[in-house]
Design a protein around this motif. Structure first.
Motif, PDB file in Angstrom:
ATOM      1  N   GLY A   1       0.782  -1.097   0.007  1.00 10.44           N
ATOM      2  CA  GLY A   1      -0.007   0.029  -0.029  1.00 10.44           C
ATOM      3  C   GLY A   1       0.790   1.277   0.019  1.00 10.44           C
ATOM      4  O   GLY A   1       1.980   1.200   0.896  1.00 10.44           O
ATOM      5  N   ILE A   2       0.468   2.339  -0.809  1.00 12.75           N
ATOM      6  CA  ILE A   2       1.079   3.647  -0.786  1.00 12.75           C
ATOM      7  C   ILE A   2      -0.190   4.472  -0.708  1.00 12.75           C
ATOM      8  O   ILE A   2      -0.923   4.720  -1.789  1.00 12.75           O
ATOM      9  CB  ILE A   2       1.997   3.918  -2.032  1.00 12.75           C
ATOM     10  CG1 ILE A   2       2.936   2.843  -2.250  1.00 12.75           C
ATOM     11  CG2 ILE A   2       2.438   5.355  -1.987  1.00 12.75           C
ATOM     12  CD1 ILE A   2       3.788   3.013  -3.611  1.00 12.75           C
ATOM     13  N   ASP A   3      -0.223   5.282   0.498  1.00 15.46           N
ATOM     14  CA  ASP A   3      -1.263   6.182   0.784  1.00 15.46           C
ATOM     15  C   ASP A   3      -0.514   7.576   0.511  1.00 15.46           C
ATOM     16  O   ASP A   3      -0.002   7.977   1.560  1.00 15.46           O
ATOM     17  CB  ASP A   3      -1.839   6.030   1.910  1.00 15.46           C
ATOM     18  CG  ASP A   3      -2.946   6.637   2.446  1.00 15.46           C
ATOM     19  OD1 ASP A   3      -3.613   7.280   1.569  1.00 15.46           O
ATOM     20  OD2 ASP A   3      -3.567   7.015   3.788  1.00 15.46           O
ATOM     21  N   VAL A   4      -1.157   8.189  -0.648  1.00 16.99           N
ATOM     22  CA  VAL A   4      -0.341   9.376  -0.734  1.00 16.99           C
ATOM     23  C   VAL A   4      -1.193  10.540  -0.111  1.00 16.99           C
ATOM     24  O   VAL A   4      -2.336  10.847  -0.298  1.00 16.99           O
ATOM     25  CB  VAL A   4      -0.266   9.496  -2.249  1.00 16.99           C
ATOM     26  CG1 VAL A   4       0.320  11.084  -2.921  1.00 16.99           C
ATOM     27  CG2 VAL A   4       0.165   8.547  -3.066  1.00 16.99           C
ATOM     28  N   GLY A   5      -0.399  11.528   0.532  1.00 15.50           N
ATOM     29  CA  GLY A   5      -0.783  12.761   1.175  1.00 15.50           C
ATOM     30  C   GLY A   5      -0.054  13.973   0.736  1.00 15.50           C
ATOM     31  O   GLY A   5       0.817  13.781   0.095  1.00 15.50           O
ATOM     32  N   GLU A   6      -0.573  15.033   0.972  1.00 19.23           N
ATOM     33  CA  GLU A   6      -0.088  16.325   0.331  1.00 19.23           C
ATOM     34  C   GLU A   6       1.414  16.589   1.176  1.00 19.23           C
ATOM     35  O   GLU A   6       2.141  17.343   0.727  1.00 19.23           O
ATOM     36  CB  GLU A   6      -1.016  17.563   0.707  1.00 19.23           C
ATOM     37  CG  GLU A   6      -0.600  18.858   0.184  1.00 19.23           C
ATOM     38  CD  GLU A   6      -1.568  19.973   0.721  1.00 19.23           C
ATOM     39  OE1 GLU A   6      -1.238  21.144   0.239  1.00 19.23           O
ATOM     40  OE2 GLU A   6      -2.741  19.598   0.796  1.00 19.23           O
ATOM     41  N   HIS A   7       1.304  16.180   2.471  1.00 23.80           N
ATOM     42  CA  HIS A   7       2.496  16.725   3.266  1.00 23.80           C
ATOM     43  C   HIS A   7       3.374  15.387   3.402  1.00 23.80           C
ATOM     44  O   HIS A   7       4.531  15.360   3.737  1.00 23.80           O
ATOM     45  CB  HIS A   7       2.023  17.186   4.461  1.00 23.80           C
ATOM     46  CG  HIS A   7       1.659  18.414   4.227  1.00 23.80           C
ATOM     47  ND1 HIS A   7       1.867  19.623   3.617  1.00 23.80           N
ATOM     48  CD2 HIS A   7       0.088  18.778   4.583  1.00 23.80           C
ATOM     49  CE1 HIS A   7       1.107  20.519   3.718  1.00 23.80           C
ATOM     50  NE2 HIS A   7      -0.015  20.223   4.132  1.00 23.80           N
TER      51      HIS A   7
END
Length: 394
Positions: free
Chosen positions: A199-205
């Motif tokens: 899993g790669i959960d992409v966030g802004e920061h």
């Protein structure tokens, strides 16, 4: 600062070493924090030997003109740029890696003379500024005596080269171990081998990477995630939670490693053929890599009978000494390619994805590396500094 690199093939290892060594990517924001160093976590689904990587199943050819009939002009330009960058990169490694730039030779059998002449015209029309020499039999005998016995003419491309791809993977592994922690930067590498990212959960920061190590599931957050998984990022090989690349596909390649002490060829040889270009890459001490196949498939099962017969019979037709060669290894592996066969570096918040090097990984890797490092610097510092080689990327 914490940076994750997902994938420990050629690009993953080059990026990890560059980030360990180089403070430039840290920019003004981090220079103001003198105590802050970078921790790099390298996620590797394989063990550190990289036998399951596309980079292992390669010949390490650096032959931009040899590839030019079957790739876009920008790939050829990347190849020539990279030829100038490889020596410096290799000189920075403590472990010796084979590198040679003494040219390559194109040949064809009489029945395939039309394909040979088409290639000669292609170079003349599209790359007139690049040096090539048409050889008669006497000239070929002088340059590569054991090839001159089988062919009346050849095309010599003096700028082409090759490197030892497997030796380079080993050298990069040893260099990463030697330089972590890095003496001058304090940067560290944490290499998690035999570890599957799920899993790669992409966030802004920050982005979160979820992975399996043994039977245990773990999650960790990073300031930046760099995805270099190759075919691991295709829809077929990556679940929807792991940032798959929709346009990415697998292209199967196959090769033999032969031990032929009675064959003495010093330069890469390409054999023109209506369906493929066979290459024979000498690796020293009697070892040769023979390959050609390019199959639109994500099947990584063992080599087929048809491919084996075509490769070995073609090698024998170039030099009869291959009849007594020992087959040391036959390898099948899939390479990542987008629909336009172009490499791409994409950015989504704190995720950078580097993929699609296709069959040109070693040919163009130094250029892709330099642009990726510039993309990383822009991402960390929230800048829009002009990228190197921007005109060579589609």
């Amino acid at each position: 600062m914490n940076i994750a690199i997902v994938g420990a093939g050629l690009m993953g290892r080059l990026l990890a070493l560059s980030l360990l060594r180089n403070e430039q990517h840290r920019g003004e924001q981090l220079r103001q924090k003198q105590s802050q160093s970078v921790t790099i976590t390298l996620f590797d689904k394989d063990n550190k030997l990289a036998h399951q990587s596309a980079a292992y199943a390669a010949a390490g050819l650096l032959t931009p003109l040899g590839e030019s009939l079957h790739c876009s002009p920008n790939i050829v330009s990347m190849g020539f740029e990279s030829l100038g960058l490889w020596p410096t990169l290799l000189d920075s490694l403590h472990e010796h890696t084979f590198f040679q730039q003494t040219g390559a030779i194109m040949v064809s059998h009489e029945q395939d003379k039309g394909d040979y002449q088409r290639f000669v015209r292609h170079l003349k029309n599209n790359y007139p500024e690049q040096v090539s020499h048409s050889l008669n039999r006497a000239e070929l005998l002088e340059l590569e005596p054991e090839i001159g016995r089988s062919f009346n003419q050849a095309l010599y491309l003096p700028q082409e080269g090759q490197l030892g791809n497997r030796r380079l993977l080993v050298a990069l592994r040893k260099q990463l171990a030697k330089e972590s922690p890095h003496a001058s930067t304090g940067n560290r590498l944490n290499w998690l081998s035999e570890c599957q990212v799920v899993g790669i959960d992409v966030g802004e920061h920050r982005s979160k990477v979820t992975y399996l190590q043994g039977s245990e599931k773990h999650s960790q957050s990073f300031d930046l995630v760099i995805d270099c998984r190759g075919t691991g990022a295709t829809n077929n090989n990556s679940n929807s939670a792991c940032a798959p690349l929709a346009d990415l596909r697998s292209v199967r390649g196959e090769l033999f490693q032969l031990f032929a002490p009675d064959v003495n060829i010093s330069r890469p040889i390409r054999l023109m053929h209506p369906r493929y270009q066979l290459y024979i890459a000498p690796k020293g001490k009697g070892f040769y890599v023979v390959g050609a196949t390019e199959i639109e498939s994500d099947d990584d099962s063992p080599m087929t009978v048809r491919s084996a017969m075509e490769l070995l019979s073609a090698a024998y037709s170039v030099h009869p000494g291959f009849a007594e060669a020992n087959i040391r290894q036959h390898v099948s592996q899939c390479r990542p390619a987008f629909s336009d066969n172009q490499p791409k570096i994409t950015v989504q918040d704190t995720l950078i994805q580097v993929n699609g090097l296709f069959r040109h990984g070693f040919l163009i890797a130094p250029v892709v590396l330099k642009q990726t490092l510039a993309v990383i610097e822009n991402s960390i510092n929230n800048t829009e500094t002009a990228l190197p080689y921007a005109d060579l990327f589609s």
